[in-house]
Design a protein around this motif. Structure first.
Motif, PDB file in Angstrom:
ATOM      1  N   THR A 149     -38.894  39.438 -41.100  1.00 11.45           N
ATOM      2  CA  THR A 149     -39.097  39.024 -39.770  1.00 11.45           C
ATOM      3  C   THR A 149     -37.908  38.298 -39.334  1.00 11.45           C
ATOM      4  O   THR A 149     -37.551  38.308 -38.207  1.00 11.45           O
ATOM      5  N   ARG A 150     -37.635  37.276 -40.095  1.00  6.88           N
ATOM      6  CA  ARG A 150     -36.373  36.348 -39.569  1.00  6.88           C
ATOM      7  C   ARG A 150     -35.353  37.005 -39.347  1.00  6.88           C
ATOM      8  O   ARG A 150     -34.564  36.577 -38.566  1.00  6.88           O
ATOM      9  N   ASP A 151     -34.873  37.791 -40.453  1.00  7.73           N
ATOM     10  CA  ASP A 151     -33.814  38.738 -40.155  1.00  7.73           C
ATOM     11  C   ASP A 151     -33.791  39.500 -38.940  1.00  7.73           C
ATOM     12  O   ASP A 151     -32.643  39.706 -38.187  1.00  7.73           O
ATOM     13  N   ALA A 190     -33.137  37.441 -35.811  1.00  6.12           N
ATOM     14  CA  ALA A 190     -31.873  36.761 -35.756  1.00  6.12           C
ATOM     15  C   ALA A 190     -30.904  37.728 -35.175  1.00  6.12           C
ATOM     16  O   ALA A 190     -29.908  37.506 -34.597  1.00  6.12           O
ATOM     17  N   TRP A 237     -47.281  34.053 -40.639  1.00  5.80           N
ATOM     18  CA  TRP A 237     -46.563  35.095 -39.890  1.00  5.80           C
ATOM     19  C   TRP A 237     -46.865  35.134 -38.486  1.00  5.80           C
ATOM     20  O   TRP A 237     -45.832  34.906 -37.642  1.00  5.80           O
ATOM     21  N   HIS A 247     -45.252  31.733 -37.102  1.00  2.00           N
ATOM     22  CA  HIS A 247     -43.880  31.809 -36.806  1.00  2.00           C
ATOM     23  C   HIS A 247     -43.370  32.462 -35.686  1.00  2.00           C
ATOM     24  O   HIS A 247     -42.344  32.071 -35.184  1.00  2.00           O
ATOM     25  N   ALA A 307     -41.689  31.163 -32.171  1.00  2.00           N
ATOM     26  CA  ALA A 307     -40.213  31.786 -31.667  1.00  2.00           C
ATOM     27  C   ALA A 307     -40.607  32.547 -30.228  1.00  2.00           C
ATOM     28  O   ALA A 307     -39.466  33.014 -29.727  1.00  2.00           O
ATOM     29  N   ARG A 345     -34.192  38.964 -29.822  1.00  2.00           N
ATOM     30  CA  ARG A 345     -35.355  38.402 -29.717  1.00  2.00           C
ATOM     31  C   ARG A 345     -36.464  39.224 -29.018  1.00  2.00           C
ATOM     32  O   ARG A 345     -36.062  39.457 -27.538  1.00  2.00           O
ATOM     33  N   ARG A 351     -39.285  36.933 -44.493  1.00  2.00           N
ATOM     34  CA  ARG A 351     -37.811  37.065 -44.477  1.00  2.00           C
ATOM     35  C   ARG A 351     -37.137  38.363 -43.767  1.00  2.00           C
ATOM     36  O   ARG A 351     -36.435  37.979 -42.902  1.00  2.00           O
TER      37      ARG A 351
END
Length: 330
Positions: free
Chosen positions: A194-196, A199, A217, A220, A224, A202, A192
């Motif tokens: 990491t996704r934040d 966003a 992890w 993912h 990306a 990058r 979570r």
């Protein structure tokens, strides 16, 4: 009298010293008027009107945390100082009830406040192409009924409190975080956070210690377009792989035409100390020990410390000073 005109008024000029100059500098480039947008601060339809003044109280808390004042009663006393409450924009000193209610309500929106500050930092040149993720301990008072005894594998000791997982970049800049029950965060927390972080912007690299050696992890991040650099942890496998970093195996398995030199991975991983310096910088801003009773106030205090770190970095950067410093240059 507003903080913008306070310095120009000769009747109060003699009250100013370095501390108050630093406080005004904290708010020179930042406005917290957006706090009025959150319904949690709106007056109740019935009953007593809440005298929150959330933007002013946010400035007040940041001032107090910057000067090492954390507990509610000392915060209230500090905000009775004439120059402090004037420089924070109050019409009069806030009551203790207002201070307590603000901290309680702030817990519901404090992450959004943190995100707003990250959004201000992102386009300003404060971020770089290397992110690092790490967890740190958050020590609590013995009187906190919601805290628990946790284990810190780095220090090889137990402590009483909570934890915080942080992604940082640039000069000690936290860009994503999560308050956790202990220092050892769950894999879903790492995902979570990491996704934040992705966003926001990058990066090219994402660095972490062996605790982040998980397949989901890594996959993912690779999907990306980000290269994770984490030491391989064989754990309890009977057939350990002949690799130093997990990404070597993931690229061999899924990337036919991609190669990474061992020397590049080693050199890149050496930058991971940046997140440890970020953790220390945020602890200087109040994350190191919560002075609260209960999880709600503890989480709010942790994110207030993260917000203060961003405010100091943004302020120094926009004033042409070192954003990595934990103090305001005056």
């Amino acid at each position: 009298m507003s903080s913008a005109t306070l310095q120009d008024d000769p009747s109060v000029e003699s009250f100013f010293n370095v501390a108050e100059t630093e406080t005004l500098a904290l708010f020179e480039h930042l406005s917290f008027e957006f706090l009025e947008e959150f319904d949690v601060f709106a007056p109740a339809e019935t009953g007593r009107t809440r005298d929150h003044e959330p933007p002013e109280l946010m400035r007040g808390f940041l001032h107090c945390y910057y000067h090492g004042v954390y507990r509610l009663r000392p915060v209230e006393r500090e905000l009775r100082n004439t120059v402090v409450w004037l420089s924070c924009g109050f019409d009069r000193p806030p009551s203790r009830d207002a201070v307590d209610r603000l901290l309680t309500d702030l817990e519901h929106v404090v992450y959004e406040v943190f995100e707003r500050l990250v959004e201000q930092a992102a386009p300003g040149g404060l971020l770089d192409l290397t992110y690092s993720i790490d967890s740190t301990d958050v020590r609590a008072m013995a009187a906190d009924p919601d805290a628990s005894t946790c284990y810190d594998p780095t220090a090889e000791e137990y402590y009483y409190g909570y934890g915080c997982t942080i992604v940082s970049t640039g000069q000690k800049i936290p860009i994503a975080a999560e308050f956790t029950e202990s220092k050892q965060a769950l894999e879903e927390t790492a995902m979570r956070v990491t996704r934040d972080a992705l966003a926001v912007a990058r990066p090219v690299w994402m660095l972490g210690d062996s605790a982040y050696d998980t397949l989901d992890w890594h996959d993912h991040l690779l999907a990306a377009g980000v290269v994770p650099v984490v030491p391989y942890n064989p754990r309890n496998t009977d057939a350990p792989k002949d690799i130093e970093y997990r990404v070597e195996d993931r690229i061999n398995e899924h990337g036919e035409d991609v190669q990474l030199k061992q020397s590049i991975l080693d050199e890149t991983y050496n930058r991971r100390t940046g997140v440890e310096r970020t953790n220390e910088a945020v602890k200087d801003c109040g994350l190191g020990r919560t002075h609260a009773r209960g999880r709600v106030h503890a989480r709010a205090q942790v994110f207030l410390a993260l917000c203060l770190r961003l405010v100091v970095a943004i302020t120094n950067y926009e004033r042409g000073d070192n954003p990595g410093s934990t103090i305001i240059m005056v």
